[in-house]
Design an enzyme around this catalytic site. Structure first.
Site, mmCIF file in Angstrom:
data_model
loop_
_atom_site.group_PDB
_atom_site.id
_atom_site.type_symbol
_atom_site.label_atom_id
_atom_site.label_comp_id
_atom_site.label_asym_id
_atom_site.label_seq_id
_atom_site.Cartn_x
_atom_site.Cartn_y
_atom_site.Cartn_z
ATOM 1 C CG HIS A 86 -1.951 0.876 1.086
ATOM 2 N ND1 HIS A 86 -1.869 2.323 1.486
ATOM 3 C CD2 HIS A 86 -3.210 0.998 0.651
ATOM 4 C CE1 HIS A 86 -2.814 3.119 1.119
ATOM 5 N NE2 HIS A 86 -3.572 2.279 1.152
ATOM 6 C CD GLU A 156 -5.286 1.711 -2.965
ATOM 7 O OE1 GLU A 156 -6.748 1.749 -2.591
ATOM 8 O OE2 GLU A 156 -4.552 1.719 -2.283
HETATM 9 P P1 13P Z 1 -9.793 6.094 0.365
HETATM 10 O O1 13P Z 1 -10.873 5.342 0.169
HETATM 11 O O2 13P Z 1 -9.932 6.756 1.704
HETATM 12 O O3 13P Z 1 -9.182 7.246 -0.606
HETATM 13 O O4 13P Z 1 -8.526 5.164 0.476
HETATM 14 C C1 13P Z 1 -8.302 4.376 -0.319
HETATM 15 C C2 13P Z 1 -7.215 3.384 -0.073
HETATM 16 O O5 13P Z 1 -6.036 3.779 0.113
HETATM 17 C C3 13P Z 1 -7.539 2.096 0.133
HETATM 18 O O6 13P Z 1 -6.584 1.057 0.458
#
Ligand code: 13P
Length: 236
Positions: A86, A156
């Site tokens: 992450h 992401e």
């Molecule tokens: P948010 O949905 O708070 O933007 O976070 C996304 C995330 O990092 C999920 O791993």
């Protein structure tokens, strides 16, 4: 149309709020597409309710690693997945490529599904280097590893996490389509690819129109009971 709903609850909530979310989940009839990622102490609360996993895992199997949690420990609680790489872990723990490779290898060897996160920074996005960056994030970790068809990829964009901003539907569709083609061509695998970054009740219906998205990795909204419920109902 079913989409996977993966909830990364980060370090947002305490026991009482987790238990409230567990009770809410019990009221949902079909929970097969839900996987929750609470903080380690709360993992077992999801047992027999939905599939669950950890937000990170140690790169070591066992031993004198104070503060770390191993693959076999999460497995012994019934976890079926773990997030790896992450962007918050990459940054806050200075994770190296070698660390990420070790984590994915240990998870796969123990039949736990890695949810491998990739994504470009705002600067990289603005320079139009998104694909170059994410191909490199994938190949630097995947090259030489086996059983990669058991990995789930979460795209992401770093600039979309917790900001309320997202790429356009066309951009997400195209990037995820390219990720799928890349792993198919290079490794011969058909990995599931999730989108993550500011997914909320406000945009879930719009995001659900994107064919290439298999589901979502949801941060903030997965810790707010009513928001998570709303999203789940739109994804069943
Ligand atoms: P948010 O949905 O708070 O933007 O976070 C996304 C995330 O990092 C999920 O791993």
């Amino acid at each position: 149309m079913t989409k996977l709903v993966f909830g990364n609850q980060k370090m947002y909530i305490n026991k009482e709020e987790v238990l409230g979310i567990v009770e809410m989940l019990k009221t949902i009839e079909n929970r097969d597409n839900i996987v929750m990622f609470p903080s380690y102490p709360f993992l077992e609360y999801y047992k027999d309710v939905v599939r669950f996993g950890s937000q990170d895992v140690s790169a070591y199997l066992k031993g004198a690693y104070t503060g770390e949690v191993s693959v076999s420990q999460i497995k012994s609680l019934g976890a079926s997945c773990s997030i790896v790489g992450h962007s918050e872990c990459r940054k806050n723990h200075n994770e190296t490529i070698e660390t990420l490779r070790n984590k994915i290898t240990l998870l796969l060897e123990n039949d736990i599904t890695p949810v491998f996160c990739i994504g470009e920074s705002l600067e990289e996005y603005e320079k139009n280097t998104t694909l170059e960056v994410i191909y490199n994030q994938i190949s630097s970790v995947f090259d030489g590893l086996n059983n990669l068809d058991n990995v789930i990829i979460a795209y992401e964009p770093v600039w979309a996490i917790g900001t309320g901003k997202t790429p356009t539907n066309e951009e997400i569709d195209s990037t995820i389509g390219n990720i799928k083609n890349y792993v198919k061509d290079k490794y011969g695998v058909n990995d599931i690819v999730l989108y993550g970054g500011s997914v909320s009740p406000k945009n879930i219906e719009e995001l659900n129109k994107i064919d290439n998205v298999d589901g979502y990795l949801i941060g903030g909204s997965s810790s707010i009971k009513d928001e998570l419920k709303y999203i789940i109902e739109k994804c069943i």
